[in-house]
Structure formats: C-alpha cells, structure tokens
Design a protein around this motif. Structure first.
Motif, PDB file in Angstrom:
ATOM      1  N   ALA A  79       0.812  -1.215   0.000  1.00  0.00           N
ATOM      2  CA  ALA A  79       0.000   0.000   0.000  1.00  0.00           C
ATOM      3  C   ALA A  79       0.851   1.274   0.000  1.00  0.00           C
ATOM      4  O   ALA A  79       0.365   2.344  -0.377  1.00  0.00           O
ATOM      5  N   GLY A  80       2.111   1.181   0.423  1.00  0.00           N
ATOM      6  CA  GLY A  80       2.948   2.382   0.458  1.00  0.00           C
ATOM      7  C   GLY A  80       4.201   2.157   1.272  1.00  0.00           C
ATOM      8  O   GLY A  80       4.316   1.184   2.017  1.00  0.00           O
ATOM      9  N   ALA A  81       5.159   3.079   1.133  1.00  0.00           N
ATOM     10  CA  ALA A  81       6.440   2.956   1.827  1.00  0.00           C
ATOM     11  C   ALA A  81       6.254   3.023   3.335  1.00  0.00           C
ATOM     12  O   ALA A  81       5.344   3.680   3.838  1.00  0.00           O
ATOM     13  N   ALA A  82       7.113   2.328   4.048  1.00  0.00           N
ATOM     14  CA  ALA A  82       7.101   2.397   5.504  1.00  0.00           C
ATOM     15  C   ALA A  82       7.412   3.815   5.950  1.00  0.00           C
ATOM     16  O   ALA A  82       8.144   4.541   5.277  1.00  0.00           O
ATOM     17  N   PRO A  83       6.859   4.250   7.079  1.00  0.00           N
ATOM     18  CA  PRO A  83       7.087   5.625   7.531  1.00  0.00           C
ATOM     19  C   PRO A  83       8.553   5.873   7.874  1.00  0.00           C
ATOM     20  O   PRO A  83       9.288   4.968   8.255  1.00  0.00           O
ATOM     21  N   GLY A  84       8.970   7.136   7.704  1.00  0.00           N
ATOM     22  CA  GLY A  84      10.327   7.523   8.075  1.00  0.00           C
ATOM     23  C   GLY A  84      11.306   7.568   6.926  1.00  0.00           C
ATOM     24  O   GLY A  84      12.480   7.860   7.142  1.00  0.00           O
ATOM     25  N   LEU A  85      10.866   7.298   5.694  1.00  0.00           N
ATOM     26  CA  LEU A  85      11.751   7.334   4.533  1.00  0.00           C
ATOM     27  C   LEU A  85      11.795   8.755   3.983  1.00  0.00           C
ATOM     28  O   LEU A  85      10.757   9.332   3.647  1.00  0.00           O
ATOM     29  N   LEU A  86      12.994   9.343   3.888  1.00  0.00           N
ATOM     30  CA  LEU A  86      13.147  10.729   3.466  1.00  0.00           C
ATOM     31  C   LEU A  86      14.132  10.844   2.315  1.00  0.00           C
ATOM     32  O   LEU A  86      15.023  10.008   2.162  1.00  0.00           O
ATOM     33  N   ALA A  87      13.974  11.903   1.539  1.00  0.00           N
ATOM     34  CA  ALA A  87      14.955  12.237   0.511  1.00  0.00           C
ATOM     35  C   ALA A  87      16.205  12.811   1.171  1.00  0.00           C
ATOM     36  O   ALA A  87      16.167  13.254   2.325  1.00  0.00           O
ATOM     37  N   ASN A  88      17.317  12.826   0.437  1.00  0.00           N
ATOM     38  CA  ASN A  88      18.605  13.227   1.018  1.00  0.00           C
ATOM     39  C   ASN A  88      18.554  14.565   1.740  1.00  0.00           C
ATOM     40  O   ASN A  88      18.963  14.681   2.905  1.00  0.00           O
ATOM     41  N   ASP A  89      18.064  15.603   1.070  1.00  0.00           N
ATOM     42  CA  ASP A  89      18.075  16.943   1.656  1.00  0.00           C
ATOM     43  C   ASP A  89      17.222  16.998   2.923  1.00  0.00           C
ATOM     44  O   ASP A  89      17.626  17.588   3.936  1.00  0.00           O
ATOM     45  N   SER A  90      16.034  16.406   2.862  1.00  0.00           N
ATOM     46  CA  SER A  90      15.152  16.404   4.029  1.00  0.00           C
ATOM     47  C   SER A  90      15.759  15.606   5.167  1.00  0.00           C
ATOM     48  O   SER A  90      15.655  15.987   6.343  1.00  0.00           O
ATOM     49  N   PHE A  91      16.416  14.505   4.831  1.00  0.00           N
ATOM     50  CA  PHE A  91      17.035  13.673   5.850  1.00  0.00           C
ATOM     51  C   PHE A  91      18.157  14.434   6.557  1.00  0.00           C
ATOM     52  O   PHE A  91      18.261  14.417   7.786  1.00  0.00           O
ATOM     53  N   ILE A  92      19.000  15.103   5.785  1.00  0.00           N
ATOM     54  CA  ILE A  92      20.113  15.850   6.375  1.00  0.00           C
ATOM     55  C   ILE A  92      19.593  16.966   7.264  1.00  0.00           C
ATOM     56  O   ILE A  92      20.069  17.173   8.383  1.00  0.00           O
ATOM     57  N   GLU A  93      18.580  17.688   6.800  1.00  0.00           N
ATOM     58  CA  GLU A  93      18.023  18.781   7.602  1.00  0.00           C
ATOM     59  C   GLU A  93      17.430  18.263   8.903  1.00  0.00           C
ATOM     60  O   GLU A  93      17.642  18.844   9.979  1.00  0.00           O
ATOM     61  N   LEU A  94      16.704  17.156   8.829  1.00  0.00           N
ATOM     62  CA  LEU A  94      16.059  16.610  10.022  1.00  0.00           C
ATOM     63  C   LEU A  94      17.077  16.054  11.014  1.00  0.00           C
ATOM     64  O   LEU A  94      17.004  16.326  12.212  1.00  0.00           O
ATOM     65  N   THR A  95      18.043  15.290  10.517  1.00  0.00           N
ATOM     66  CA  THR A  95      19.003  14.676  11.441  1.00  0.00           C
ATOM     67  C   THR A  95      19.933  15.711  12.060  1.00  0.00           C
ATOM     68  O   THR A  95      20.410  15.521  13.177  1.00  0.00           O
ATOM     69  N   ASP A  96      20.185  16.820  11.358  1.00  0.00           N
ATOM     70  CA  ASP A  96      20.937  17.911  11.970  1.00  0.00           C
ATOM     71  C   ASP A  96      20.186  18.480  13.174  1.00  0.00           C
ATOM     72  O   ASP A  96      20.791  19.035  14.090  1.00  0.00           O
ATOM     73  N   ASP A  97      18.862  18.343  13.157  1.00  0.00           N
ATOM     74  CA  ASP A  97      18.035  18.932  14.210  1.00  0.00           C
ATOM     75  C   ASP A  97      17.722  17.934  15.326  1.00  0.00           C
ATOM     76  O   ASP A  97      17.747  18.299  16.502  1.00  0.00           O
ATOM     77  N   VAL A  98      17.423  16.673  14.969  1.00  0.00           N
ATOM     78  CA  VAL A  98      16.950  15.730  15.990  1.00  0.00           C
ATOM     79  C   VAL A  98      17.748  14.431  16.054  1.00  0.00           C
ATOM     80  O   VAL A  98      17.583  13.654  16.991  1.00  0.00           O
TER      81      VAL A  98
END
Length: 310
Positions: A79-98
C-alpha cells in the motif's frame, strides 16, 4: 457473533475508504476503513469479528482482522512505503536537528519486513503506526527511526535514531539547561539516558559501514572503531575532538547530551580538554566562568559553548 466468519474482499475503494465482503455464508456486506486495521485488497481473505446494521440497508462488518499467520507487513508494503523514509536533503536537515546516532548500511532497507528483521534482532519492538516515522522501543524508551536510502556516506543508506520527543534537540537542551539553572533538578543525565540507544547501535553496527554521531559535526567512524571508543569512555561515542582553523581545540556533540560544546583557545593538550569534557558531563550543567573542570578553568560560558583557559 460468537465465532469469526471467513470472508473475501470483493470491492475496495481506497479513496472513499469503503468496500464489500462476501461472507463464507454467502451474504454480501459492506465495510469501511474504520473496521479494518490494515490496507485491504480485492481477493484478500479476512476474518469478520462483528456485524451491524448499515444505514443504507443490509449489514456491515464493524470489526475485521487477518487470519492467523497472515503477513501484515507485506500488505502495508504493497500500500505504500514504511514511515520515516526521506529524501537526502530532508534527511540531512532533520538529522541535523533531531538525530542522535545513525548507522550507515551496506544494503538498503526499504520494506517493513526488512526493517522489522533488522530492528528486532536485539530485543527491540517496532511500531509502524505513526505515519511520520517508524518508532522503535529500546529497553522501555521509544526512539523515532528515520532513514534515507541511496548512495551516501559510503554505504547504501542511513538509519538514524532520534528521541521520541515533540521538540528539537536544541529546544530540549534549552529546557534542560534552564531546569538545572532554576534548581528544578540536580543534574542533566542525558548520557545515562542514551545508554540504551548506544548499546543497541553497538550491536547493530557490526557488519555495516559506519556509525554517525550526528550532533558531533557528523562524526563518522567504522563500527569497530566507534564501539572501541565508547568502551574506553562512554562520552567518546557521542563527541568528536578537532582543531579549528583558528587553532582552538574543539569538542562537539554535547548538544545531544543537553550540554554546551567546548573549546580551548590555544590549547596544546587534547588529553586535558578530554578530561575537562568528562568533568562537564559529571557536573551535568552549564558551568560558570571561573569554575574548574578537571585540569582546566572555565573562561567563557553560555548555552552554546564553554571556553577554557589554563
């Protein structure tokens, strides 16, 4: 109903969240998404646990489950990708924060089945119900899991763990430092609180590419080297020491531990700065100018940086 009735999904409109079932008794009934805790597909065999009247006539299924042994993860994967899968830019921005610790993978993990097998190897439980992120519970503490699959950091993907909190690390650190300064609690103990995550990553990382301590300027180490560092001193799994362009010795990564990063202007002994950093963790709060931390004396202090002299 006293026993479940086997049924087959004959219609399903995902956009409307409604469908029809053919019961094993031959009766045709309606059902809606609220009765079905998994994504249905036409032809799927289910168990109807309860029936009720439908406002348009006939009956509807009000509670449905899958037969024992059914592969729920595979249904959700379809039905769809498992939650938590991000594109590179979004992943870098998020992990820099949390982001706290990340594991660089040799092979990508894209399905719920793959994630569950990888995450549940060492006494962890996994919950995919949060649409924003996979949640893994380690020794009673929940962490969100974010991942980015692709050719990055020398591997085929990165899996990152973050505290399951409503705020960024920066906000959590501000709250912790303020709480200590106001006397609401005796000390900050984030290093102790994160030991469950560190133990878990030290078991998951062997066989993968690297471990990332995100808050330490992206501190990256081969798994064996990272495990050896934290065995020697638990603090060293989180922080990284470098020399700035201006010549200062710098240790970063303390944001994850709700403390300021540290630097030593004109410092000539990495060992002395390390000892002062360990003393900072033991102190558990932002120190005041003039205080001694191990072999060094605090020269400047704010919520972002502690500078030493001596």
């Amino acid at each position: 109903m006293t026993t479940p009735i086997e049924a087959t999904v004959t219609q399903w409109a995902a956009g409307d969240g409604v469908g029809r079932l053919k019961l094993s008794t031959g009766e045709d009934v309606r059902f809606g998404a609220s009765a079905c805790p998994f994504p249905p597909t036409v032809g799927l065999v289910v168990q109807v646990l309860a029936l009720g009247p439908h406002p348009l006539g006939g009956r509807r299924a009000t509670a449905i489950e899958l037969p024992a042994g059914a592969n729920v993860d595979a249904l959700f994967d379809a039905a769809g990708a498992a939650p938590g899968l991000l594109a590179n830019d979004s992943f870098i921005e998020l992990t820099d924060d949390v982001g706290l610790l990340g594991v660089v993978l040799k092979e990508p993990l894209t399905t719920r089945e793959q994630l569950r097998r990888w995450l549940e190897r060492f006494d962890a439980t996994v919950d995919f119900s949060d649409p924003r992120a996979t949640v893994v519970t380690l020794e009673g503490t929940p962490y969100r899991v974010w991942r980015c699959m692709g050719e990055l950091a020398g591997g085929r993907g990165v899996m990152t763990f973050a505290r399951h909190e409503p705020f960024s690390l920066e906000k959590l650190r501000e709250q912790a430092l303020a709480s200590v300064s106001l006397g609401h609690r005796a000390r900050v103990e984030a290093l102790t609180h994160h030991e469950a995550l560190a133990r878990y990553v030290s078991r998951c990382a062997p066989g993968e590419v690297a471990v990332i301590a995100h808050q330490a300027r992206g501190f990256l180490a081969e798994p064996a080297a990272w495990v050896a560092r934290r065995r020697q001193e638990p603090l060293d799994g989180w922080v990284w020491q470098t020399r700035s362009r201006g010549g200062d010795l710098v240790m970063s990564g303390f944001r994850a531990l709700e403390l300021p990063d540290v630097f030593w202007s004109g410092g000539d002994s990495p060992e002395r700065l390390h000892a002062a950093a360990c003393a900072l963790v033991e102190l558990g709060r932002r120190p005041n100018p003039g205080e001694s931390l191990g072999p060094l004396t605090v020269n400047t202090s704010d919520d972002a940086w502690v500078g030493f002299r001596g």
